[in-house]
Write a protein that holds these residues in place. Structure first.
Motif, PDB file in Angstrom:
ATOM      1  N   LEU A   9     -23.046   6.342  20.460  1.00  0.00           N
ATOM      2  CA  LEU A   9     -21.917   7.177  20.070  1.00  0.00           C
ATOM      3  C   LEU A   9     -21.255   6.566  18.836  1.00  0.00           C
ATOM      4  O   LEU A   9     -20.925   5.384  18.819  1.00  0.00           O
ATOM      5  CB  LEU A   9     -20.919   7.257  21.228  1.00  0.00           C
ATOM      6  CG  LEU A   9     -19.738   8.186  21.071  1.00  0.00           C
ATOM      7  CD1 LEU A   9     -20.193   9.632  20.896  1.00  0.00           C
ATOM      8  CD2 LEU A   9     -18.832   8.088  22.289  1.00  0.00           C
ATOM      9  N   LEU A  10     -21.074   7.356  17.788  1.00  0.00           N
ATOM     10  CA  LEU A  10     -20.464   6.904  16.545  1.00  0.00           C
ATOM     11  C   LEU A  10     -19.056   7.488  16.465  1.00  0.00           C
ATOM     12  O   LEU A  10     -18.881   8.709  16.497  1.00  0.00           O
ATOM     13  CB  LEU A  10     -21.295   7.361  15.348  1.00  0.00           C
ATOM     14  CG  LEU A  10     -20.749   7.017  13.969  1.00  0.00           C
ATOM     15  CD1 LEU A  10     -20.692   5.506  13.783  1.00  0.00           C
ATOM     16  CD2 LEU A  10     -21.611   7.640  12.900  1.00  0.00           C
ATOM     17  N   LEU A  11     -18.069   6.611  16.381  1.00  0.00           N
ATOM     18  CA  LEU A  11     -16.676   7.028  16.281  1.00  0.00           C
ATOM     19  C   LEU A  11     -16.165   6.685  14.891  1.00  0.00           C
ATOM     20  O   LEU A  11     -16.287   5.547  14.444  1.00  0.00           O
ATOM     21  CB  LEU A  11     -15.820   6.314  17.333  1.00  0.00           C
ATOM     22  CG  LEU A  11     -16.269   6.470  18.783  1.00  0.00           C
ATOM     23  CD1 LEU A  11     -15.429   5.589  19.678  1.00  0.00           C
ATOM     24  CD2 LEU A  11     -16.170   7.919  19.201  1.00  0.00           C
ATOM     25  N   ILE A  12     -15.569   7.660  14.219  1.00  0.00           N
ATOM     26  CA  ILE A  12     -15.028   7.464  12.877  1.00  0.00           C
ATOM     27  C   ILE A  12     -13.544   7.764  12.934  1.00  0.00           C
ATOM     28  O   ILE A  12     -13.132   8.771  13.501  1.00  0.00           O
ATOM     29  CB  ILE A  12     -15.733   8.382  11.865  1.00  0.00           C
ATOM     30  CG1 ILE A  12     -17.236   8.096  11.852  1.00  0.00           C
ATOM     31  CG2 ILE A  12     -15.133   8.235  10.470  1.00  0.00           C
ATOM     32  CD1 ILE A  12     -18.043   9.079  11.067  1.00  0.00           C
ATOM     33  N   GLY A  13     -12.714   6.928  12.321  1.00  0.00           N
ATOM     34  CA  GLY A  13     -11.271   7.148  12.337  1.00  0.00           C
ATOM     35  C   GLY A  13     -10.707   6.904  13.720  1.00  0.00           C
ATOM     36  O   GLY A  13      -9.973   7.714  14.256  1.00  0.00           O
ATOM     37  N   VAL A  14     -11.041   5.769  14.315  1.00  0.00           N
ATOM     38  CA  VAL A  14     -10.681   5.485  15.703  1.00  0.00           C
ATOM     39  C   VAL A  14      -9.229   5.042  15.805  1.00  0.00           C
ATOM     40  O   VAL A  14      -8.772   4.178  15.068  1.00  0.00           O
ATOM     41  CB  VAL A  14     -11.604   4.394  16.279  1.00  0.00           C
ATOM     42  CG1 VAL A  14     -11.182   4.013  17.679  1.00  0.00           C
ATOM     43  CG2 VAL A  14     -13.040   4.849  16.254  1.00  0.00           C
ATOM     44  N   TYR A  15      -8.514   5.651  16.718  1.00  0.00           N
ATOM     45  CA  TYR A  15      -7.158   5.238  17.074  1.00  0.00           C
ATOM     46  C   TYR A  15      -7.189   4.842  18.538  1.00  0.00           C
ATOM     47  O   TYR A  15      -7.917   5.426  19.325  1.00  0.00           O
ATOM     48  CB  TYR A  15      -6.155   6.385  16.905  1.00  0.00           C
ATOM     49  CG  TYR A  15      -6.050   6.887  15.499  1.00  0.00           C
ATOM     50  CD1 TYR A  15      -5.230   6.255  14.582  1.00  0.00           C
ATOM     51  CD2 TYR A  15      -6.767   7.997  15.089  1.00  0.00           C
ATOM     52  CE1 TYR A  15      -5.125   6.719  13.285  1.00  0.00           C
ATOM     53  CE2 TYR A  15      -6.665   8.468  13.792  1.00  0.00           C
ATOM     54  CZ  TYR A  15      -5.845   7.833  12.906  1.00  0.00           C
ATOM     55  OH  TYR A  15      -5.749   8.301  11.637  1.00  0.00           O
ATOM     56  N   SER A  16      -6.404   3.880  18.902  1.00  0.00           N
ATOM     57  CA  SER A  16      -6.359   3.530  20.318  1.00  0.00           C
ATOM     58  C   SER A  16      -5.224   4.305  20.962  1.00  0.00           C
ATOM     59  O   SER A  16      -5.368   5.474  21.263  1.00  0.00           O
ATOM     60  CB  SER A  16      -6.195   2.018  20.484  1.00  0.00           C
ATOM     61  OG  SER A  16      -5.046   1.577  19.781  1.00  0.00           O
ATOM     62  N   ASP A  17      -4.080   3.692  21.111  1.00  0.00           N
ATOM     63  CA  ASP A  17      -2.976   4.401  21.744  1.00  0.00           C
ATOM     64  C   ASP A  17      -1.793   4.597  20.797  1.00  0.00           C
ATOM     65  O   ASP A  17      -0.719   4.978  21.222  1.00  0.00           O
ATOM     66  CB  ASP A  17      -2.534   3.674  23.008  1.00  0.00           C
ATOM     67  CG  ASP A  17      -2.080   2.243  22.732  1.00  0.00           C
ATOM     68  OD1 ASP A  17      -2.242   1.768  21.596  1.00  0.00           O
ATOM     69  OD2 ASP A  17      -1.558   1.605  23.653  1.00  0.00           O
ATOM     70  N   LEU A  18      -1.993   4.345  19.507  1.00  0.00           N
ATOM     71  CA  LEU A  18      -0.918   4.512  18.533  1.00  0.00           C
ATOM     72  C   LEU A  18      -1.452   5.234  17.295  1.00  0.00           C
ATOM     73  O   LEU A  18      -2.415   4.780  16.680  1.00  0.00           O
ATOM     74  CB  LEU A  18      -0.351   3.148  18.119  1.00  0.00           C
ATOM     75  CG  LEU A  18       0.696   3.158  17.010  1.00  0.00           C
ATOM     76  CD1 LEU A  18       1.938   3.933  17.432  1.00  0.00           C
ATOM     77  CD2 LEU A  18       1.064   1.740  16.627  1.00  0.00           C
ATOM     78  N   VAL A  19      -0.819   6.346  16.970  1.00  0.00           N
ATOM     79  CA  VAL A  19      -1.162   7.099  15.759  1.00  0.00           C
ATOM     80  C   VAL A  19       0.067   7.038  14.858  1.00  0.00           C
ATOM     81  O   VAL A  19       1.120   7.559  15.209  1.00  0.00           O
ATOM     82  CB  VAL A  19      -1.522   8.568  16.084  1.00  0.00           C
ATOM     83  CG1 VAL A  19      -1.845   9.327  14.811  1.00  0.00           C
ATOM     84  CG2 VAL A  19      -2.689   8.625  17.067  1.00  0.00           C
ATOM     85  N   GLN A  20      -0.082   6.367  13.704  1.00  0.00           N
ATOM     86  CA  GLN A  20       1.028   6.259  12.761  1.00  0.00           C
ATOM     87  C   GLN A  20       0.814   7.252  11.633  1.00  0.00           C
ATOM     88  O   GLN A  20      -0.270   7.324  11.064  1.00  0.00           O
ATOM     89  CB  GLN A  20       1.118   4.842  12.214  1.00  0.00           C
ATOM     90  CG  GLN A  20       1.473   3.840  13.287  1.00  0.00           C
ATOM     91  CD  GLN A  20       1.733   2.467  12.724  1.00  0.00           C
ATOM     92  OE1 GLN A  20       2.440   2.332  11.738  1.00  0.00           O
ATOM     93  NE2 GLN A  20       1.170   1.457  13.352  1.00  0.00           N
ATOM     94  N   VAL A  21       1.859   8.013  11.339  1.00  0.00           N
ATOM     95  CA  VAL A  21       1.785   9.046  10.309  1.00  0.00           C
ATOM     96  C   VAL A  21       2.952   8.878   9.355  1.00  0.00           C
ATOM     97  O   VAL A  21       3.978   8.307   9.696  1.00  0.00           O
ATOM     98  CB  VAL A  21       1.799  10.468  10.926  1.00  0.00           C
ATOM     99  CG1 VAL A  21       0.605  10.663  11.842  1.00  0.00           C
ATOM    100  CG2 VAL A  21       3.091  10.719  11.686  1.00  0.00           C
ATOM    101  N   SER A  22       2.794   9.389   8.134  1.00  0.00           N
ATOM    102  CA  SER A  22       3.877   9.289   7.159  1.00  0.00           C
ATOM    103  C   SER A  22       4.846  10.456   7.278  1.00  0.00           C
ATOM    104  O   SER A  22       6.018  10.306   6.977  1.00  0.00           O
ATOM    105  CB  SER A  22       3.317   9.196   5.744  1.00  0.00           C
ATOM    106  OG  SER A  22       2.524  10.327   5.466  1.00  0.00           O
ATOM    107  N   ASN A  23       4.353  11.615   7.698  1.00  0.00           N
ATOM    108  CA  ASN A  23       5.209  12.801   7.808  1.00  0.00           C
ATOM    109  C   ASN A  23       4.888  13.585   9.071  1.00  0.00           C
ATOM    110  O   ASN A  23       3.741  13.629   9.506  1.00  0.00           O
ATOM    111  CB  ASN A  23       4.990  13.742   6.606  1.00  0.00           C
ATOM    112  CG  ASN A  23       5.485  13.143   5.313  1.00  0.00           C
ATOM    113  OD1 ASN A  23       6.588  12.628   5.246  1.00  0.00           O
ATOM    114  ND2 ASN A  23       4.655  13.198   4.290  1.00  0.00           N
TER     115      ASN A  23
END
Length: 127
Positions: A9-23
């Motif tokens: 399984l190939l995962l790209i752009g992996v986040y664990s339990d935190l997604v930080q966004v600018s807006n």
């Protein structure tokens, strides 16, 4: 998220339990989940996955059937891609997963706005 020819399984752009966004709000084309499960028997198993925002509003809902023909008792990964998704507010988002007759499992991830460094654009003229 995809399976390679070798079965990995190939995962790209992996986040664990935190997604930080600018807006916020942030429109995402999709959210992909890699779900790990122990399959106790072979056969077809219904599954459902839903994502809710911090206020309990359902953002995404997916369901289907997992057809497992491998060895009983193995741990497997299966990908679920849902979308589009609109993340509207900061806070804890809930993912609810059901597979076969097993009870629902709830997991969470946090969406948080992060400060963005100020960028100055200056014009440079060639010498």
């Amino acid at each position: 998220m995809r399976f390679e020819n070798n079965g990995k399984l190939l995962l790209i752009g992996v986040y664990s339990d935190l997604v930080q966004v600018s807006n916020l709000p942030l429109q995402m084309r999709s959210i992909g989940l890699a779900i790990k499960a122990r399959v106790l028997d072979v056969g077809k198993f219904p599954f459902s996955v839903s994502v809710a925002d911090p206020q309990g509003n359902k953002l995404l809902d997916a369901n289907g059937e997992l057809n497992y023909e491998g060895e009983a008792g193995r741990t497997i990964w299966f990908p679920v891609v849902m979308g589009p998704a609109l993340l509207t507010i900061e806070g804890t988002y809930t993912v609810r997963i059901s597979l076969g007759a097993a009870p629902f499992v709830e997991e969470t991830f946090l969406v948080r706005k992060t400060a963005v460094a100020e960028v100055r654009i200056t014009e440079k003229k060639p010498n």
